[in-house]
Each structure stands twice: as structure tokens, then as C-alpha cells.
Design a protein around this motif. Structure first.
Motif, PDB file in Angstrom:
ATOM      1  N   HIS A  30       0.836  -1.198   0.000  1.00  0.00           N
ATOM      2  CA  HIS A  30       0.000   0.000   0.000  1.00  0.00           C
ATOM      3  C   HIS A  30       0.873   1.250   0.000  1.00  0.00           C
ATOM      4  CE1 HIS A  30      -2.818  -3.069   1.339  1.00  0.00           C
ATOM      5  NE2 HIS A  30      -3.817  -2.241   1.115  1.00  0.00           N
ATOM      6  N   GLN A  31       0.331   2.316  -0.555  1.00  0.00           N
ATOM      7  CA  GLN A  31       1.007   3.607  -0.564  1.00  0.00           C
ATOM      8  C   GLN A  31       0.056   4.669  -0.047  1.00  0.00           C
ATOM      9  OE1 GLN A  31       2.527   4.350  -4.512  1.00  0.00           O
ATOM     10  NE2 GLN A  31       3.553   2.364  -4.633  1.00  0.00           N
ATOM     11  N   GLY A  32       0.613   5.777   0.397  1.00  0.00           N
ATOM     12  CA  GLY A  32      -0.236   6.835   0.929  1.00  0.00           C
ATOM     13  C   GLY A  32       0.457   8.176   0.894  1.00  0.00           C
ATOM     14  N   THR A  33      -0.350   9.215   1.059  1.00  0.00           N
ATOM     15  CA  THR A  33       0.180  10.577   1.112  1.00  0.00           C
ATOM     16  C   THR A  33      -0.706  11.400   2.034  1.00  0.00           C
ATOM     17  OG1 THR A  33       0.928  12.449  -0.243  1.00  0.00           O
ATOM     18  CG2 THR A  33      -1.151  11.457  -0.847  1.00  0.00           C
ATOM     19  N   PRO A  34      -0.130  12.324   2.812  1.00  0.00           N
ATOM     20  CA  PRO A  34      -0.957  13.173   3.673  1.00  0.00           C
ATOM     21  C   PRO A  34      -1.760  14.188   2.863  1.00  0.00           C
ATOM     22  CG  PRO A  34       1.345  13.833   3.819  1.00  0.00           C
ATOM     23  CD  PRO A  34       1.312  12.583   3.001  1.00  0.00           C
ATOM     24  N   LEU A  35      -2.960  14.483   3.319  1.00  0.00           N
ATOM     25  CA  LEU A  35      -3.832  15.450   2.639  1.00  0.00           C
ATOM     26  C   LEU A  35      -3.930  16.761   3.403  1.00  0.00           C
ATOM     27  CD1 LEU A  35      -6.749  13.114   1.479  1.00  0.00           C
ATOM     28  CD2 LEU A  35      -4.929  14.095   0.060  1.00  0.00           C
ATOM     29  N   PHE A  36      -4.261  16.692   4.686  1.00  0.00           N
ATOM     30  CA  PHE A  36      -4.341  17.907   5.496  1.00  0.00           C
ATOM     31  C   PHE A  36      -4.316  17.537   6.970  1.00  0.00           C
ATOM     32  CE2 PHE A  36      -8.713  16.622   4.604  1.00  0.00           C
ATOM     33  CZ  PHE A  36      -9.315  16.665   5.850  1.00  0.00           C
ATOM     34  N   ASP A  37      -3.958  18.523   7.788  1.00  0.00           N
ATOM     35  CA  ASP A  37      -3.956  18.361   9.237  1.00  0.00           C
ATOM     36  C   ASP A  37      -5.181  19.056   9.821  1.00  0.00           C
ATOM     37  OD1 ASP A  37      -1.553  16.998   9.196  1.00  0.00           O
ATOM     38  OD2 ASP A  37      -0.356  18.824   9.453  1.00  0.00           O
ATOM     39  N   ASP A  38      -5.626  18.555  10.938  1.00  0.00           N
ATOM     40  CA  ASP A  38      -6.748  19.163  11.634  1.00  0.00           C
ATOM     41  C   ASP A  38      -6.431  19.169  13.117  1.00  0.00           C
ATOM     42  OD1 ASP A  38      -9.267  20.282  12.032  1.00  0.00           O
ATOM     43  OD2 ASP A  38     -10.219  18.328  12.285  1.00  0.00           O
ATOM     44  N   ARG A  39      -6.884  20.195  13.806  1.00  0.00           N
ATOM     45  CA  ARG A  39      -6.624  20.269  15.239  1.00  0.00           C
ATOM     46  C   ARG A  39      -7.914  20.071  16.024  1.00  0.00           C
ATOM     47  NH1 ARG A  39      -5.815  26.536  17.308  1.00  0.00           N
ATOM     48  NH2 ARG A  39      -7.942  27.236  16.891  1.00  0.00           N
ATOM     49  N   PHE A  40      -7.759  19.715  17.290  1.00  0.00           N
ATOM     50  CA  PHE A  40      -8.907  19.589  18.176  1.00  0.00           C
ATOM     51  C   PHE A  40      -9.236  20.936  18.807  1.00  0.00           C
ATOM     52  CE2 PHE A  40      -7.342  15.207  18.167  1.00  0.00           C
ATOM     53  CZ  PHE A  40      -8.522  14.503  18.015  1.00  0.00           C
ATOM     54  N   GLU A  85      -2.122  20.599  25.440  1.00  0.00           N
ATOM     55  CA  GLU A  85      -1.638  20.489  24.068  1.00  0.00           C
ATOM     56  C   GLU A  85      -1.891  19.083  23.533  1.00  0.00           C
ATOM     57  OE1 GLU A  85       2.479  21.224  21.512  1.00  0.00           O
ATOM     58  OE2 GLU A  85       2.279  22.004  23.556  1.00  0.00           O
ATOM     59  N   VAL A  86      -2.638  19.011  22.435  1.00  0.00           N
ATOM     60  CA  VAL A  86      -2.978  17.737  21.805  1.00  0.00           C
ATOM     61  C   VAL A  86      -2.428  17.748  20.373  1.00  0.00           C
ATOM     62  CG1 VAL A  86      -4.859  16.185  21.123  1.00  0.00           C
ATOM     63  CG2 VAL A  86      -5.087  17.595  23.184  1.00  0.00           C
ATOM     64  N   PRO A  87      -1.751  16.688  19.944  1.00  0.00           N
ATOM     65  CA  PRO A  87      -1.203  16.675  18.577  1.00  0.00           C
ATOM     66  C   PRO A  87      -2.302  16.822  17.526  1.00  0.00           C
ATOM     67  CG  PRO A  87      -0.303  14.861  19.886  1.00  0.00           C
ATOM     68  CD  PRO A  87      -1.400  15.468  20.698  1.00  0.00           C
ATOM     69  N   THR A  88      -1.940  17.457  16.419  1.00  0.00           N
ATOM     70  CA  THR A  88      -2.889  17.538  15.312  1.00  0.00           C
ATOM     71  C   THR A  88      -3.094  16.153  14.708  1.00  0.00           C
ATOM     72  OG1 THR A  88      -1.108  18.043  13.767  1.00  0.00           O
ATOM     73  CG2 THR A  88      -2.269  19.911  14.753  1.00  0.00           C
ATOM     74  N   ALA A  89      -4.221  15.977  14.048  1.00  0.00           N
ATOM     75  CA  ALA A  89      -4.533  14.723  13.369  1.00  0.00           C
ATOM     76  C   ALA A  89      -4.325  14.919  11.868  1.00  0.00           C
ATOM     77  CB  ALA A  89      -5.970  14.307  13.656  1.00  0.00           C
ATOM     78  N   THR A  90      -3.694  13.952  11.224  1.00  0.00           N
ATOM     79  CA  THR A  90      -3.413  14.048   9.792  1.00  0.00           C
ATOM     80  C   THR A  90      -4.297  13.081   9.018  1.00  0.00           C
ATOM     81  OG1 THR A  90      -1.105  14.645  10.205  1.00  0.00           O
ATOM     82  CG2 THR A  90      -1.653  13.867   7.997  1.00  0.00           C
ATOM     83  N   VAL A  91      -4.988  13.622   8.030  1.00  0.00           N
ATOM     84  CA  VAL A  91      -5.815  12.807   7.135  1.00  0.00           C
ATOM     85  C   VAL A  91      -4.954  12.382   5.947  1.00  0.00           C
ATOM     86  CG1 VAL A  91      -7.805  12.808   5.585  1.00  0.00           C
ATOM     87  CG2 VAL A  91      -7.961  13.884   7.837  1.00  0.00           C
ATOM     88  N   HIS A  92      -4.959  11.088   5.640  1.00  0.00           N
ATOM     89  CA  HIS A  92      -4.156  10.534   4.552  1.00  0.00           C
ATOM     90  C   HIS A  92      -5.047  10.001   3.434  1.00  0.00           C
ATOM     91  CE1 HIS A  92      -1.155  10.453   7.789  1.00  0.00           C
ATOM     92  NE2 HIS A  92      -0.240  10.403   6.834  1.00  0.00           N
ATOM     93  N   MET A  93      -4.483   9.929   2.241  1.00  0.00           N
ATOM     94  CA  MET A  93      -5.073   9.182   1.126  1.00  0.00           C
ATOM     95  C   MET A  93      -4.232   7.924   0.936  1.00  0.00           C
ATOM     96  SD  MET A  93      -5.793  10.365  -2.832  1.00  0.00           S
ATOM     97  CE  MET A  93      -4.144  11.095  -3.021  1.00  0.00           C
ATOM     98  N   ILE A  94      -4.894   6.781   0.844  1.00  0.00           N
ATOM     99  CA  ILE A  94      -4.206   5.488   0.775  1.00  0.00           C
ATOM    100  C   ILE A  94      -4.725   4.714  -0.420  1.00  0.00           C
ATOM    101  CG2 ILE A  94      -3.731   3.336   2.029  1.00  0.00           C
ATOM    102  CD1 ILE A  94      -4.498   4.974   4.604  1.00  0.00           C
ATOM    103  N   VAL A 130      -8.676  22.285   1.562  1.00  0.00           N
ATOM    104  CA  VAL A 130      -9.159  22.118   2.935  1.00  0.00           C
ATOM    105  C   VAL A 130      -8.125  22.654   3.912  1.00  0.00           C
ATOM    106  CG1 VAL A 130      -9.794  20.434   4.698  1.00  0.00           C
ATOM    107  CG2 VAL A 130     -10.628  20.151   2.354  1.00  0.00           C
ATOM    108  N   ALA A 131      -6.852  22.319   3.678  1.00  0.00           N
ATOM    109  CA  ALA A 131      -5.780  22.789   4.561  1.00  0.00           C
ATOM    110  C   ALA A 131      -5.703  24.307   4.575  1.00  0.00           C
ATOM    111  CB  ALA A 131      -4.445  22.193   4.122  1.00  0.00           C
ATOM    112  N   ALA A 132      -5.846  24.932   3.393  1.00  0.00           N
ATOM    113  CA  ALA A 132      -5.801  26.388   3.317  1.00  0.00           C
ATOM    114  C   ALA A 132      -6.954  27.014   4.087  1.00  0.00           C
ATOM    115  CB  ALA A 132      -5.832  26.836   1.855  1.00  0.00           C
TER     116      ALA A 132
END
Length: 251
Positions: A102-112, A208-217, A242-244
Motif C-alpha cells: 500500500h502507498q499513501g500521502t498526507p492530505l491535510f492536518d486538523d486540530r482539536f 496540548e494535543v497533537p494535530t490529526a493528519t488525514v491521509h489518502m491510501i 481544505v488545509a488552506a
């Protein structure tokens, strides 16, 4: 008629082999989305669908009107075998590592962000950690005893919160919070568009909570397919949008 166990065992590998043959016979020339008639299956969760589908579908209607999507539920963090079997073309969401092939790439980060209803008796425009741990929290989880990233961060400090409700979908959380004294640590992409209409207050997390990263796989079998490469490119561009938007909202 019902398939035998042997037939069921062969179904996945045969489907994958036929898909690989179909893609091997695909013209190697560039894919023309404007003229293509093609179906794709995307597995994702409601949070990512909420963030990406309106933008993605608007692009497809303009650039590829005969390309159709089927969107299926994928709530887990572990990549299942749907991609390898050919039951899905792409997965969009969180993951804890890619399986072989499998391969993947990050799409955007989101914070809580911390979410409570306006008028909450213990939340008046700010939230301290001591109060935070005593409130009744909603957690999005597929497993009865699973812990979220917030629980892991709290545990590092020797603390815990009261998870009073577990639900399986992110989009259920805002209306529940608006009608009760429950609170939640929620994706800002979900919370911010709903805050005004539901009379919610959005506050910075008290820790402080780490951001969550959405990936495409995707499966490596589809890497060289012009059609799949085109769709992945469109989704990457949508993810950048979305990230912007997230960065603009945080200013």
C-alpha cells in the motif's frame, strides 16, 4: 445457491487479479476525464466526507461529469483489505501505518478544539484543565473501551477524563453537545461550521494535543493507472484547499 468456503477464499485474489488485468490493458496514454465514463469507490469516515466531498464533487461535475463515485464507510485507523481485494480504490482518513503493498500521502492536518454549548454552567468562555477532567465527555470511537488521543495525553500527566458517551460518527457530536451539558474535543473542521447554527462555544483545548493528519491510501497495483493517478491528483488538490481553509480559520 451458496458459495463454498473454497469459492469465498478465491473470490478476493481472483477479483484482485482481474482488476490488475483490466488496469494492465488500460491505454497507457493520458486519461481524459472530460470524456471518461468511470466509477470509483472511496472508503472514508463522515468527518473526512464532510470536509472533502462538497469540494471534490464540485470539481468532478466540472471536469469529469461521467465519473461517478461510491462512498463507503471506513471508521477504523487500521487499513483493511478492501484496497488489496479491489473493493475500494482509495481510502481517506486516519491510519496507524501502511500494510505491505500500500502507498499513501498526507492530505491535510486538523486540530482539536474544545466544544460546549453556550450557557453551559461550568464553561463560560474559558476552560481550565482541572474543570475539563471533571466534565462529561463525548468520544468518537468504534470500540467499547478504546481511548482517544486526548486520553493518551491526559494519561501522560497522570490524569483521566470522564467519557460518558461513545458514538460512532463525528457529525453526531455537535447536536448532542448543543442539547446537553456534555462536552467534547472535536475536529475544528467539523465544529466550526456548526457552531453558529447550534449555539456552541469553541475554545482552545486546556492541554496540548497533537494535530490529526488525514491521509489518502491506495494499493500499489493501481499506482500506474492513468485514471487512478488523475483521481489521486484531484483529491490531493482538494486536500490542499481544505488545509488552506483551516489555516485561514485559525488566524
Amino acid at each position: 445457491m451458496a458459495p463454498t468456503e473454497r469459492a469465498l477464499a478465491l473470490a478476493g485474489p481472483l477479483r484482485a487479479a482481474l482488476l490488475a488485468l483490466e488496469q494492465g490493458l488500460e491505454p497507457s496514454a493520458s486519461f481524459d476525464p472530460a470524456a471518461a465514463r468511470r466509477d470509483f469507490t472511496i472508503a472514508t469516515n463522515d468527518f473526512v466526507a464532510f470536509a472533502m466531498l462538497p469540494r471534490l464533487l464540485a470539481r468532478l461535475q466540472l471536469e469529469a461529469p461521467q465519473v461517478h463515485l461510491q462512498v463507503r464507510a471506513w471508521q477504523e485507523h487500521v487499513v483493511p483489505s478492501d484496497l488489496a481485494r479491489g473493493d475500494a480504490d482509495l481510502m481517506l482518513g486516519f491510519n496507524r501505518g501502511l500494510p505491505a503493498g500500500h502507498q499513501g500521502t498526507p492530505l491535510f492536518d486538523d486540530r482539536f478544539v474544545f466544544v460546549a454549548r453556550k450557557g453551559h454552567p461550568l464553561v463560560r468562555g474559558k476552560i481550565k484543565l482541572a474543570t475539563y477532567t471533571k466534565l462529561a465527555h463525548v468520544l468518537v470511537s468504534q470500540e467499547p473501551k478504546a481511548r482517544g488521543i486526548v486520553d493518551e495525553v491526559l494519561a501522560q500527566r497522570g490524569l483521566e477524563r470522564d467519557v460518558a458517551l461513545r458514538v460512532s460518527h463525528f457529525l453526531l457530536v455537535p447536536p448532542i453537545i448543543a442539547a446537553t451539558d456534555y462536552v467534547a474535543a472535536l475536529s475544528e473542521i467539523v465544529a466550526r461550521p456548526m457552531a453558529a447554527g447550534l449555539s456552541l462555544q469553541l475554545l482552545p483545548m486546556p492541554l496540548e494535543v497533537p494535530t490529526a493528519t488525514v491521509h489518502m491510501i491506495w494499493h500499489e497495483r493501481t499506482s500506474a493507472s492513468p485514471a487512478h493517478a488523475w483521481l489521486r491528483g484531484v483529491i490531493e488538490e482538494v486536500g490542499k484547499g481544505v488545509a488552506a481553509s483551516c489555516r485561514k480559520a485559525l488566524r
